[in-house]
Design an enzyme around this catalytic site. Structure first.
Site, PDB file in Angstrom:
ATOM      1  N   GLY A 115      -7.702   2.713  11.358  1.00 53.16           N
ATOM      2  CA  GLY A 115      -8.259   1.422  10.974  1.00 53.16           C
ATOM      3  C   GLY A 115      -8.311   1.165   9.480  1.00 53.16           C
ATOM      4  CB  THR A 116      -6.970   2.921   6.463  1.00 50.67           C
ATOM      5  OG1 THR A 116      -5.668   3.130   7.028  1.00 50.67           O
ATOM      6  CG2 THR A 116      -7.759   4.200   6.540  1.00 50.67           C
ATOM      7  N   GLY A 117      -5.914   0.103   7.426  1.00 49.16           N
ATOM      8  CA  GLY A 117      -5.255  -1.164   7.096  1.00 49.16           C
ATOM      9  C   GLY A 117      -6.094  -2.361   7.496  1.00 49.16           C
ATOM     10  CB  CYS A 118      -8.078  -3.065  10.570  1.00 49.51           C
ATOM     11  SG  CYS A 118      -6.829  -2.703  11.800  1.00 49.51           S
TER      12      CYS A 118
ATOM     13  CB  THR B 262      -6.336   7.620   8.142  1.00 52.14           C
ATOM     14  OG1 THR B 262      -5.557   8.277   9.170  1.00 52.14           O
ATOM     15  CG2 THR B 262      -6.527   8.580   6.975  1.00 52.14           C
TER      16      THR B 262
ATOM     17  CE  LYS C  44      -1.650  -1.721   3.736  1.00 49.28           C
ATOM     18  NZ  LYS C  44      -2.388  -2.015   4.987  1.00 49.28           N
TER      19      LYS C  44
END
Length: 271
Positions: A211-214, A209, A177
């Site tokens: 928790g975007t990866g989760c 932003t 990412k």
């Protein structure tokens, strides 16, 4: 009432603020109409701007949670998030092998948005050498990819080189990412033995932003459980995360949470 479109399991930490971790994962599964299950690896005391405490679950109880779920329900896909300790990683990898999980999405969570460490230093080797080889997709951001690939990343070309290095650890696919790159748009790169795909999108300037990866990795897992290809799963999940960020509510005083319940564009062509 129609049945669920799939089933998915998240193995991750609990975020008391509700924006990331298990809470974000389950919200995402529900948004995709996928039945969600959870194995909690750690309890955290956190909000939108700080993590004030972490209480890890014992490896034996992590194992018991996984085994109890699989004895009754076989998830169509599994994702991992915050695993925190070497012992928990080893137990998770053992269980993934035992139950022959072939759609494992590994989000190599290392540091929270607030800067708090969510993976102990002595657990990194276990993550790289024990869990990554069992993964179907690994979804590092650039700082995580730099650690896994043992190189600095400044450009798209660096992202590709890092992805190729990460593939050598045994995972089938790597999604790097590119949100940390200095660029006018978001560039993510998916690399596997079948080839390379670049995904580009609007870079939304916002503090919402958390928790975007989760959320992205959970969306990919949800779509894999519905039997989408990895390329389509990444494409649809990226469109979803863009909307979730765009319509994020003004909650908290730090990095705010996303809006998980947004309309998902399944039918729009990805390529």
């Amino acid at each position: 009432m129609k049945p669920y479109k799939g089933t998915a399991l998240t193995i991750a930490g609990s975020d008391s603020g509700g924006g990331a971790g298990i809470q974000a994962d389950l919200k995402t599964f529900e948004a995709f109409d996928v039945y969600g299950m959870s194995v909690i690896t750690a309890l955290t005391a956190q909000n939108t701007y700080s993590v004030t405490g972490i209480y890890p679950v014992t490896p034996d109880f992590v194992k018991l949670q996984i085994e109890t779920i699989f004895e009754d329900i076989t998830p169509g896909a599994v994702k991992t998030g915050m695993l925190f300790t070497k012992e928990i990683i080893e137990v998770v990898a053992e269980c993934m092998a035992k139950f022959k999980v072939d759609k494992l999405v590994v989000d190599p969570v290392m540091v929270a948005k607030s800067g708090a460490k969510l993976l102990r230093d002595d657990a990194i080797d276990a993550l790289l050498n024990t869990l990554l080889p069992t993964a179907f997709v690994v979804t590092p951001n650039i700082p995580e990819a730099e650690i896994i690939a043992e190189m600095k990343i400044f450009t798209e070309e660096d992202m590709i080189k890092a992805g190729e290095k990460i593939l050598e650890r045994g995972t089938k696919w790597v999604l790097i990412k590119g949100g940390h790159l200095e660029s006018k748009e978001i560039i993510d790169i998916l690399i596997g033995k079948e080839g390379l795909w670049k995904f580009k999108g609007e870079k939304i300037i916002t503090t919402s932003t958390h928790g975007t990866g989760c959320t992205l990795s959970s969306a990919i897992a949800a779509l894999l459980s519905m039997n989408y290809s990895v390329q389509d799963a990444v494409c649809i999940a990226r469109r979803y995360i863009q909307k979730a960020i765009k319509y994020a509510p003004p909650i908290g005083h730090g990095h705010g949470p996303l809006r998980h319940k947004v309309e998902i564009e399944f039918e729009q062509s990805c390529f």
